[in-house]
Design a protein around this motif. Structure first.
Motif, PDB file in Angstrom:
ATOM      1  N   ARG A 180       0.773  -1.155   0.107  1.00 19.34           N
ATOM      2  CA  ARG A 180      -0.009   0.200  -0.009  1.00 19.34           C
ATOM      3  C   ARG A 180       0.770   1.117  -0.030  1.00 19.34           C
ATOM      4  O   ARG A 180       0.448   2.318  -0.710  1.00 19.34           O
ATOM      5  CB  ARG A 180      -0.877  -0.118   1.226  1.00 19.34           C
ATOM      6  CG  ARG A 180      -2.037   0.979   1.085  1.00 19.34           C
ATOM      7  CD  ARG A 180      -2.584   1.319   2.278  1.00 19.34           C
ATOM      8  NE  ARG A 180      -3.114  -0.104   2.996  1.00 19.34           N
ATOM      9  CZ  ARG A 180      -3.853  -0.502   4.223  1.00 19.34           C
ATOM     10  NH1 ARG A 180      -3.947   0.289   4.978  1.00 19.34           N
ATOM     11  NH2 ARG A 180      -4.146  -1.489   4.316  1.00 19.34           N
ATOM     12  N   ALA A 181       1.971   1.154   0.751  1.00 17.80           N
ATOM     13  CA  ALA A 181       2.837   2.337   0.898  1.00 17.80           C
ATOM     14  C   ALA A 181       3.448   2.501  -0.493  1.00 17.80           C
ATOM     15  O   ALA A 181       3.715   3.852  -0.962  1.00 17.80           O
ATOM     16  CB  ALA A 181       3.739   2.286   1.802  1.00 17.80           C
ATOM     17  N   VAL A 182       4.031   1.592  -1.229  1.00 13.56           N
ATOM     18  CA  VAL A 182       4.801   1.598  -2.299  1.00 13.56           C
ATOM     19  C   VAL A 182       3.651   2.318  -3.435  1.00 13.56           C
ATOM     20  O   VAL A 182       4.034   3.010  -4.262  1.00 13.56           O
ATOM     21  CB  VAL A 182       5.243   0.245  -2.968  1.00 13.56           C
ATOM     22  CG1 VAL A 182       5.809   0.268  -4.414  1.00 13.56           C
ATOM     23  CG2 VAL A 182       6.381  -0.106  -1.910  1.00 13.56           C
ATOM     24  N   ALA A 183       2.437   1.784  -3.300  1.00 14.00           N
ATOM     25  CA  ALA A 183       1.438   2.129  -4.365  1.00 14.00           C
ATOM     26  C   ALA A 183       1.154   3.777  -4.160  1.00 14.00           C
ATOM     27  O   ALA A 183       0.917   4.336  -5.073  1.00 14.00           O
ATOM     28  CB  ALA A 183       0.143   1.273  -4.280  1.00 14.00           C
ATOM     29  N   ALA A 184       1.350   4.285  -3.105  1.00 12.75           N
ATOM     30  CA  ALA A 184       1.202   5.642  -2.798  1.00 12.75           C
ATOM     31  C   ALA A 184       2.321   6.487  -3.159  1.00 12.75           C
ATOM     32  O   ALA A 184       2.128   7.666  -3.010  1.00 12.75           O
ATOM     33  CB  ALA A 184       0.969   5.946  -1.306  1.00 12.75           C
ATOM     34  N   GLY A 185       3.246   5.749  -3.614  1.00  9.05           N
ATOM     35  CA  GLY A 185       4.491   6.508  -4.154  1.00  9.05           C
ATOM     36  C   GLY A 185       5.813   6.602  -3.142  1.00  9.05           C
ATOM     37  O   GLY A 185       6.613   7.411  -3.203  1.00  9.05           O
ATOM     38  N   LEU A 186       5.586   5.834  -2.008  1.00  6.03           N
ATOM     39  CA  LEU A 186       6.714   6.148  -0.963  1.00  6.03           C
ATOM     40  C   LEU A 186       7.795   5.045  -1.029  1.00  6.03           C
ATOM     41  O   LEU A 186       7.595   3.963  -1.549  1.00  6.03           O
ATOM     42  CB  LEU A 186       5.895   5.795   0.334  1.00  6.03           C
ATOM     43  CG  LEU A 186       4.778   6.849   0.513  1.00  6.03           C
ATOM     44  CD1 LEU A 186       3.952   6.509   1.873  1.00  6.03           C
ATOM     45  CD2 LEU A 186       5.049   8.233   0.753  1.00  6.03           C
ATOM     46  N   ALA A 187       8.904   5.445  -0.217  1.00  3.82           N
ATOM     47  CA  ALA A 187      10.152   4.642  -0.453  1.00  3.82           C
ATOM     48  C   ALA A 187       9.882   3.548   0.610  1.00  3.82           C
ATOM     49  O   ALA A 187      10.804   3.802   1.410  1.00  3.82           O
ATOM     50  CB  ALA A 187      11.206   5.469  -0.536  1.00  3.82           C
ATOM     51  N   VAL A 188       9.270   2.703   0.649  1.00  2.00           N
ATOM     52  CA  VAL A 188       9.246   1.488   1.437  1.00  2.00           C
ATOM     53  C   VAL A 188       9.471   0.124   0.822  1.00  2.00           C
ATOM     54  O   VAL A 188       9.043  -0.134  -0.311  1.00  2.00           O
ATOM     55  CB  VAL A 188       7.752   1.480   1.936  1.00  2.00           C
ATOM     56  CG1 VAL A 188       7.544   0.306   2.894  1.00  2.00           C
ATOM     57  CG2 VAL A 188       7.349   2.962   2.723  1.00  2.00           C
ATOM     58  N   ILE A 189      10.162  -0.668   1.698  1.00  2.47           N
ATOM     59  CA  ILE A 189      10.453  -1.995   1.239  1.00  2.47           C
ATOM     60  C   ILE A 189      10.058  -3.091   2.463  1.00  2.47           C
ATOM     61  O   ILE A 189       9.656  -2.701   3.355  1.00  2.47           O
ATOM     62  CB  ILE A 189      12.001  -2.283   0.983  1.00  2.47           C
ATOM     63  CG1 ILE A 189      12.923  -1.972   2.543  1.00  2.47           C
ATOM     64  CG2 ILE A 189      12.536  -1.400  -0.044  1.00  2.47           C
ATOM     65  CD1 ILE A 189      14.048  -2.697   2.433  1.00  2.47           C
ATOM     66  N   HIS A 190       9.678  -4.281   1.671  1.00  2.00           N
ATOM     67  CA  HIS A 190       9.454  -5.334   2.627  1.00  2.00           C
ATOM     68  C   HIS A 190      10.646  -5.970   3.373  1.00  2.00           C
ATOM     69  O   HIS A 190      11.499  -6.398   2.698  1.00  2.00           O
ATOM     70  CB  HIS A 190       8.524  -6.228   1.843  1.00  2.00           C
ATOM     71  CG  HIS A 190       8.180  -7.460   2.607  1.00  2.00           C
ATOM     72  ND1 HIS A 190       8.620  -8.763   2.508  1.00  2.00           N
ATOM     73  CD2 HIS A 190       7.163  -7.672   3.650  1.00  2.00           C
ATOM     74  CE1 HIS A 190       8.085  -9.684   3.349  1.00  2.00           C
ATOM     75  NE2 HIS A 190       7.093  -9.031   4.086  1.00  2.00           N
ATOM     76  N   GLY A 191      10.361  -6.040   4.637  1.00  2.00           N
ATOM     77  CA  GLY A 191      11.455  -6.411   5.331  1.00  2.00           C
ATOM     78  C   GLY A 191      11.322  -6.684   6.873  1.00  2.00           C
ATOM     79  O   GLY A 191      10.283  -6.270   7.335  1.00  2.00           O
ATOM     80  N   ASP A 192      12.328  -7.272   7.590  1.00  2.00           N
ATOM     81  CA  ASP A 192      12.117  -7.614   9.122  1.00  2.00           C
ATOM     82  C   ASP A 192      13.425  -6.725   9.703  1.00  2.00           C
ATOM     83  O   ASP A 192      14.463  -6.979   9.479  1.00  2.00           O
ATOM     84  CB  ASP A 192      12.430  -9.319   9.109  1.00  2.00           C
ATOM     85  CG  ASP A 192      12.081  -9.633  10.306  1.00  2.00           C
ATOM     86  OD1 ASP A 192      12.046  -8.709  11.376  1.00  2.00           O
ATOM     87  OD2 ASP A 192      11.985 -10.736  10.774  1.00  2.00           O
ATOM     88  N   ALA A 193      12.909  -6.082  10.842  1.00  2.00           N
ATOM     89  CA  ALA A 193      13.790  -5.113  11.463  1.00  2.00           C
ATOM     90  C   ALA A 193      14.918  -6.211  12.251  1.00  2.00           C
ATOM     91  O   ALA A 193      16.074  -5.852  12.536  1.00  2.00           O
ATOM     92  CB  ALA A 193      13.044  -4.486  12.694  1.00  2.00           C
ATOM     93  N   ASP A 194      14.489  -7.418  12.622  1.00  2.00           N
ATOM     94  CA  ASP A 194      15.479  -8.105  13.373  1.00  2.00           C
ATOM     95  C   ASP A 194      16.417  -8.834  12.715  1.00  2.00           C
ATOM     96  O   ASP A 194      17.699  -8.996  13.176  1.00  2.00           O
ATOM     97  CB  ASP A 194      14.538  -9.569  13.936  1.00  2.00           C
ATOM     98  CG  ASP A 194      13.824  -9.306  15.183  1.00  2.00           C
ATOM     99  OD1 ASP A 194      14.594  -8.707  16.220  1.00  2.00           O
ATOM    100  OD2 ASP A 194      12.813  -9.537  15.153  1.00  2.00           O
ATOM    101  N   THR A 195      16.410  -8.639  11.325  1.00  2.00           N
ATOM    102  CA  THR A 195      17.381  -9.485  10.245  1.00  2.00           C
ATOM    103  C   THR A 195      17.939  -8.552   9.267  1.00  2.00           C
ATOM    104  O   THR A 195      19.027  -8.603   8.925  1.00  2.00           O
ATOM    105  CB  THR A 195      16.806 -10.584   9.742  1.00  2.00           C
ATOM    106  OG1 THR A 195      15.649 -10.203   8.871  1.00  2.00           O
ATOM    107  CG2 THR A 195      16.495 -11.652  10.726  1.00  2.00           C
TER     108      THR A 195
END
Length: 212
Positions: A52-67
């Motif tokens: 949803r964030a990427v579709a709104a034009g934001l620089a967001v990646i799918h990822g895990d803070a722990d790794t």
């Protein structure tokens, strides 16, 4: 925006390089980009929210803070934000260490498990409390490492982090007047917000300087 996100946005100066960990749908990133001309990016473990964030034009990646924080270079950001996520990560101590490796400052918000309502309900009922802040039953909550304000101050002292600013607030957004007393803030603050940096050589970690 959610209360803690509004307060976090107040702490970040214009033009800052920001990484928002657990950014959700990118609400904070969008605000910082629009209102403060920040270079704001995000990482989110929930694929639907990241999409949803990427579709709104934001620089967001799918990822895990722990790794995944280990893949960012040292000093890549001015501010690294972790809002209401510390208690849900598997290795909170390591996540904080990584945040202050890749960023000059870390901004962390979390619900305070030391609040008097939590203590009272646990004492009276003998069951995990549900309050306005802790609003899910224990079997549905993502929180695996709840902590108190005093716990967090102690962790900062142990790991050599300077608390530059901190505050305690209730769910209605009122800044608690007890921030000159950690003990009272720990008892009456429903959620907490901390801005940290690494201690310089010879500088004592910890601290209780107030924000606001």
């Amino acid at each position: 925006m959610r209360l803690d996100l509004r307060l976090i946005a107040e702490m970040i100066p214009p033009g800052a390089r920001v990484l928002d960990i657990g950014c959700g749908d990118g609400t904070l990133i969008e605000h910082l980009t629009r209102e403060k001309n920040a270079d704001a990016r995000g990482i989110e473990i929930d694929m639907a929210l990241a999409t949803r964030a990427v579709a709104a034009g934001l620089a967001v990646i799918h990822g895990d803070a722990d790794t995944d924080l280990a893949f960012y270079p040292d000093g890549a950001f001015d501010y690294v934000v972790l809002s209401r996520t510390l208690q849900a990560v598997g290795r909170p101590r390591e996540v904080l260490r990584q945040m202050l490796r890749i960023g000059r400052h870390a901004v962390v918000s979390f619900p305070n498990f030391g609040h008097w309502q939590v203590r009272w309900r646990l004492l009276v009922s003998g069951r995990m409390p549900e309050t306005e802040t802790w609003d899910r039953p224990w079997y549905e909550t993502p929180n695996i490492h709840p902590c108190t304000i005093r716990d967090f101050f102690e962790l900062c002292r142990l790991d050599g982090y300077v608390v530059e600013r901190w505050l305690a607030v209730d769910e209605r957004g009122l800044k608690a007047p007890w921030t000159r007393s950690v003990w009272l803030a720990n008892l009456f603050g429903e959620q907490a917000l901390f801005q940290l940096r690494r201690a310089q050589p010879g500088e004592a970690p910890g601290g209780d300087r107030t924000y606001g």
